[in-house]
Design an enzyme around this catalytic site. Sequence first.
Site, PDB file in Angstrom:
ATOM      1  N   CYS A   1       0.855  -1.176   0.000  1.00 55.62           N
ATOM      2  CA  CYS A   1       0.000   0.000   0.000  1.00 55.62           C
ATOM      3  C   CYS A   1       0.896   1.231   0.000  1.00 55.62           C
ATOM      4  O   CYS A   1       2.071   1.161   0.339  1.00 55.62           O
ATOM      5  CB  CYS A   1      -0.869   0.060   1.250  1.00 55.62           C
ATOM      6  SG  CYS A   1      -2.092  -1.261   1.341  1.00 55.62           S
TER       7      CYS A   1
ATOM      8  N   GLY B   1      -0.145   0.010  -5.026  1.00 56.63           N
ATOM      9  CA  GLY B   1      -1.461  -0.595  -4.835  1.00 56.63           C
ATOM     10  C   GLY B   1      -2.422  -0.107  -5.887  1.00 56.63           C
ATOM     11  O   GLY B   1      -2.543   1.098  -6.090  1.00 56.63           O
TER      12      GLY B   1
ATOM     13  N   ASN C   1      -0.053   1.352   5.777  1.00 57.31           N
ATOM     14  CA  ASN C   1       0.710   0.424   4.941  1.00 57.31           C
ATOM     15  C   ASN C   1       1.390  -0.578   5.862  1.00 57.31           C
ATOM     16  O   ASN C   1       2.139  -0.176   6.753  1.00 57.31           O
ATOM     17  CB  ASN C   1       1.759   1.192   4.119  1.00 57.31           C
ATOM     18  CG  ASN C   1       2.748   0.287   3.399  1.00 57.31           C
ATOM     19  OD1 ASN C   1       3.878   0.678   3.151  1.00 57.31           O
ATOM     20  ND2 ASN C   1       2.343  -0.921   3.052  1.00 57.31           N
ATOM     21  N   GLY C   2       1.121  -1.865   5.645  1.00 56.36           N
ATOM     22  CA  GLY C   2       1.752  -2.875   6.486  1.00 56.36           C
ATOM     23  C   GLY C   2       0.778  -3.978   6.826  1.00 56.36           C
ATOM     24  O   GLY C   2      -0.243  -4.150   6.160  1.00 56.36           O
TER      25      GLY C   2
ATOM     26  N   CYS D   1      12.601  -3.411   5.257  1.00 53.02           N
ATOM     27  CA  CYS D   1      12.364  -4.432   4.218  1.00 53.02           C
ATOM     28  C   CYS D   1      13.368  -4.288   3.079  1.00 53.02           C
ATOM     29  O   CYS D   1      13.360  -3.311   2.335  1.00 53.02           O
ATOM     30  CB  CYS D   1      10.951  -4.252   3.682  1.00 53.02           C
ATOM     31  SG  CYS D   1      10.613  -5.226   2.207  1.00 53.02           S
TER      32      CYS D   1
ATOM     33  N   TYR E   1      12.629  -4.408  -5.456  1.00 50.60           N
ATOM     34  CA  TYR E   1      11.447  -4.544  -6.307  1.00 50.60           C
ATOM     35  C   TYR E   1      10.342  -3.521  -6.057  1.00 50.60           C
ATOM     36  O   TYR E   1       9.849  -2.916  -6.996  1.00 50.60           O
ATOM     37  CB  TYR E   1      10.888  -5.957  -6.088  1.00 50.60           C
ATOM     38  CG  TYR E   1       9.545  -6.222  -6.705  1.00 50.60           C
ATOM     39  CD1 TYR E   1       9.433  -6.638  -8.035  1.00 50.60           C
ATOM     40  CD2 TYR E   1       8.371  -6.065  -5.968  1.00 50.60           C
ATOM     41  CE1 TYR E   1       8.191  -6.888  -8.597  1.00 50.60           C
ATOM     42  CE2 TYR E   1       7.124  -6.309  -6.533  1.00 50.60           C
ATOM     43  CZ  TYR E   1       7.028  -6.727  -7.834  1.00 50.60           C
ATOM     44  OH  TYR E   1       5.817  -6.961  -8.396  1.00 50.60           O
TER      45      TYR E   1
ATOM     46  N   CYS F   1       5.908 -13.510   3.353  1.00 49.63           N
ATOM     47  CA  CYS F   1       6.101 -12.267   4.111  1.00 49.63           C
ATOM     48  C   CYS F   1       4.889 -12.061   5.009  1.00 49.63           C
ATOM     49  O   CYS F   1       3.757 -12.180   4.548  1.00 49.63           O
ATOM     50  CB  CYS F   1       6.226 -11.095   3.142  1.00 49.63           C
ATOM     51  SG  CYS F   1       6.278  -9.500   3.989  1.00 49.63           S
TER      52      CYS F   1
ATOM     53  N   CYS G   1      15.225  -6.448   7.244  1.00 50.39           N
ATOM     54  CA  CYS G   1      14.497  -7.715   7.186  1.00 50.39           C
ATOM     55  C   CYS G   1      14.794  -8.354   5.837  1.00 50.39           C
ATOM     56  O   CYS G   1      14.712  -7.693   4.797  1.00 50.39           O
ATOM     57  CB  CYS G   1      12.993  -7.467   7.306  1.00 50.39           C
ATOM     58  SG  CYS G   1      12.022  -8.971   7.030  1.00 50.39           S
TER      59      CYS G   1
ATOM     60  N   CYS H   1      11.970 -13.224   3.711  1.00 45.33           N
ATOM     61  CA  CYS H   1      11.434 -14.008   2.581  1.00 45.33           C
ATOM     62  C   CYS H   1      12.539 -14.800   1.894  1.00 45.33           C
ATOM     63  O   CYS H   1      12.267 -15.776   1.202  1.00 45.33           O
ATOM     64  CB  CYS H   1      10.670 -13.124   1.603  1.00 45.33           C
ATOM     65  SG  CYS H   1      11.519 -11.624   1.145  1.00 45.33           S
TER      66      CYS H   1
END
Length: 518
Positions: free
Chosen positions: A21, A48, A127-128, A296, A302, A442, A493, A496
């Site tokens: 988002c 989004g 967002n999250g 992240c 990406y 994730c 983080c 993934c």
Amino acid sequence: MPYGRAGSPRPEDRDGPRDECGVFGIYAPGHEVSRLSYFALYALQHRGQESAGIAAADRGGNIMTRRELGLVSQVFSENDLRTLRGELAIGHVRYSTTGSNAWENSQPVQRSEGTNGSSRELALAHNGNMINAVELHEELSERGVTFSSTSDSEIVAALIATHPAERIEDAIADVLPRLNGAFSIVVMTKDRVVAFRDPHGLRPLAIGVLPPTDGAGRAESASGEETIGGRDGDEGPGEEVEGGEPPRYCVASESCAFDIIGATFVRDVEPGEVVTLGAQGLQSRRVMPDARKSFCVFEYIYFARPDSRMNGQVLQVARGRMGEILARESPAEADLVIPVPDSGNAAARGFARASGLPQDDGFVKNRYVARTFIQPGQELRKHGLRLKFNPLPEVVGGKRLVVVDDSIVRGNTTRQIVQMLRDAGATEVHMRISAPPIKHPCHYGIDMSTREEMIAHERSVEEIAEELGCDSLAYLSLDGVYEAVGATRATHCDACFTGEYPVKGSDGAQGKYALEIA
Ligand code: SF4
């Protein structure tokens, strides 16, 4: 108040991780805040595409929200922006991470004073993903608080709206430690915008400053100070700050939103920081400052737009470096480097630079594919990805290709890409991916399929190459990613790729439909 409703668009048909988002907030008397929000959301559209919304308010007036399923350009009319008058606003673009793609789950969410146990009126955009959403929902329900959606964002809005503290910053400081998960949130009351980030700083959130209006406040550097752009203290709504108008600030998921509205990037909101945009300028407060930072790493690879800045890097440049390092780590005997557009563009250029191989476009991409809401039907379905990518036989025919992309999740798209290139006459296809294999889901706001659906799940790289039908396959190492962005694992983080989740309780997280299952 929310109004209007339209048909639900078909989500973009893609194989990669789903975007999450985007949020935006602005306090700027004298500026057209809803129009600025519209264009900021337009710049954040890649985060989004399912719904968009803006809430605006005059200081001391009512909050008005317009939200709808669809793209930013489809949701708002000129008339909507004229109706959303005010001095402060927040906005949101959504890809659903908790709750299905229903109008009720679009944002900003609004809670009204005196209803559902709320003691203050506010609008909120998030967002999250909240890991403990189900427990918080149960607790609030037991207190008689009611909800109109299945999104975890409404739970946070309800926690803040029903909190007895007089000042919203105090309510947020009390609620924040109770939220477990990833969140970059903007909240708007009738007189201020408050933005805050989870203590790990998983999702991005940046501060920008607007250029002054004629003869008004200055756009000074804001880093580090407790109060910037006005005097410290508790000025009420509408009070003038001594010495003229203070600088006007905005916050956004990515700095590319600032460029489009003429604002300047100041700094990131720190993990666990609560910032207030109001009559006093910008004020800051730290809550839980000692948590492990875990930004992240996939934002660099990406999610974020290539012209956004994160960790002091323009991502286009960082992604080019990923391609260079990939060429160093996994060279290929080939004639030509081509990207999978647009996700592999920057890394392909880097790969070509470092390897000395020529680079060209092997595919033409239909840039408007995300706006196609008509199903292709049986006759066209067999052409699959050609709706999105069309290979150029004159470019790729008779060539040994290096094909660069930024990630593979399930592998369906990559498999079709390899086949299309072979059909177009490529003699060899060597896939090079500018990220490590994605093996774990994730829990922090990115929809990546289940572990079992991931092509790298319990497969070696050779086995994946065989599945994809390519002549060779190589991934960028995790060290290579960190080298490219000039960062370390200690503050990021990368769960993934590694399965090492930085937030306690992540393994038991229930995914995007948690509140619908519960
Ligand atoms: Fe980002 Fe992956 Fe961590 Fe999710 S698990 S926050 S996508 S690095």
